[in-house]
Motif scaffolding. Structure first.
Motif, PDB file in Angstrom:
ATOM      1  N   THR A 226       0.693  -1.217   0.047  1.00 51.32           N
ATOM      2  CA  THR A 226       0.090  -0.056  -0.235  1.00 51.32           C
ATOM      3  C   THR A 226       0.960   1.249  -0.015  1.00 51.32           C
ATOM      4  OG1 THR A 226      -0.129   0.035   2.493  1.00 51.32           O
ATOM      5  CG2 THR A 226      -1.912  -1.046   1.248  1.00 51.32           C
ATOM      6  N   ILE A 227       0.559   2.271  -0.775  1.00 48.44           N
ATOM      7  CA  ILE A 227       1.114   3.471  -0.675  1.00 48.44           C
ATOM      8  C   ILE A 227       0.052   4.468  -0.237  1.00 48.44           C
ATOM      9  CG2 ILE A 227       2.269   5.384  -2.027  1.00 48.44           C
ATOM     10  CD1 ILE A 227       3.148   3.118  -3.935  1.00 48.44           C
ATOM     11  N   HIS A 228       0.414   5.006   0.746  1.00 47.75           N
ATOM     12  CA  HIS A 228      -0.654   6.099   1.382  1.00 47.75           C
ATOM     13  C   HIS A 228      -0.526   7.399   0.842  1.00 47.75           C
ATOM     14  CE1 HIS A 228      -1.365   3.322   4.769  1.00 47.75           C
ATOM     15  NE2 HIS A 228      -0.239   3.018   4.847  1.00 47.75           N
ATOM     16  N   LEU A 229      -1.781   7.924   0.618  1.00 49.32           N
ATOM     17  CA  LEU A 229      -1.986   9.289   0.012  1.00 49.32           C
ATOM     18  C   LEU A 229      -2.716  10.206   1.040  1.00 49.32           C
ATOM     19  CD1 LEU A 229      -3.261   8.005  -3.349  1.00 49.32           C
ATOM     20  CD2 LEU A 229      -1.082   8.649  -2.993  1.00 49.32           C
ATOM     21  N   PRO A 230      -2.798  11.390   0.680  1.00 49.00           N
ATOM     22  CA  PRO A 230      -3.602  12.478   1.652  1.00 49.00           C
ATOM     23  C   PRO A 230      -5.078  11.962   1.241  1.00 49.00           C
ATOM     24  CG  PRO A 230      -1.996  13.347   0.034  1.00 49.00           C
ATOM     25  CD  PRO A 230      -2.008  12.183  -0.322  1.00 49.00           C
ATOM     26  N   PRO A 231      -5.865  12.470   2.232  1.00 49.05           N
ATOM     27  CA  PRO A 231      -7.254  11.957   2.405  1.00 49.05           C
ATOM     28  C   PRO A 231      -7.827  12.558   1.127  1.00 49.05           C
ATOM     29  CG  PRO A 231      -6.781  12.910   4.405  1.00 49.05           C
ATOM     30  CD  PRO A 231      -5.489  12.921   3.655  1.00 49.05           C
ATOM     31  N   LEU A 232      -8.602  11.923   0.433  1.00 47.89           N
ATOM     32  CA  LEU A 232      -9.235  12.262  -0.831  1.00 47.89           C
ATOM     33  C   LEU A 232     -10.815  12.798  -0.429  1.00 47.89           C
ATOM     34  CD1 LEU A 232      -9.581  12.826  -3.899  1.00 47.89           C
ATOM     35  CD2 LEU A 232     -10.374  10.367  -4.016  1.00 47.89           C
ATOM     36  N   ILE A 233     -10.999  14.228  -0.290  1.00 46.39           N
ATOM     37  CA  ILE A 233     -11.901  14.932   0.310  1.00 46.39           C
ATOM     38  C   ILE A 233     -12.599  15.604  -0.939  1.00 46.39           C
ATOM     39  CG2 ILE A 233     -12.746  16.573   2.034  1.00 46.39           C
ATOM     40  CD1 ILE A 233     -10.511  15.722   3.876  1.00 46.39           C
TER      41      ILE A 233
END
Length: 141
Positions: A69-76
């Motif tokens: 997994t590659i964490h990304l900023p929250p998609l809001i």
């Protein structure tokens, strides 16, 4: 590199992978069902899955071939129903410097983008207008 074919099931069932070249179901690395439980998922053309937790908006890329997994900023700012039908593309290997994750909404003129691994980044929204083109049936244009 062979890319998997993904088949999504509703009602909390599994997400199987199917190899078109081998014509058989393949087993994903890791516990994909547990990783994707409670997530809204959008596949990428490169075989990764863009996943967002429906409750917290935590967002990551998941590679079913190796379980990474590659964490990304929250998609809001993108509704769950829109995310499922969106098109997600990667400019390259998501672990490589400079990679861009693009999310194109299906019914809107918006593209969301982010660079994995950049500190203090957020998803940015780019609105565009390609105008309208009149179809002239008689001219076959």
């Amino acid at each position: 590199m062979e890319l998997p074919c993904l088949a999504f099931h509703q009602c909390g069932r599994s997400t199987p992978l199917f190899s078109a070249t081998e014509q058989k179901r393949t087993i994903p690395a890791g516990d994909m069902d547990a990783t994707l439980a409670g997530k809204v998922v959008c596949p990428t053309a490169q075989g990764h899955l863009l996943a967002r937790d429906a409750a917290t908006s935590a967002t990551f890329l998941y590679n079913p071939r190796n379980g990474e997994t590659i964490h990304l900023p929250p998609l809001i700012g993108v509704q769950d129903a829109v995310l499922v039908d969106s098109h997600c593309l990667l400019s390259g290997d998501p672990a490589a410097p400079g990679c861009v994750v693009l999310l194109v909404e299906p019914e809107d003129t918006s593209i969301w983008h982010v660079r994995p691994g950049d500190d203090d980044t957020q998803w940015a929204k780019h609105d565009y207008d390609i105008g309208e083109q009149i179809l002239d049936v008689e001219e076959d244009l």
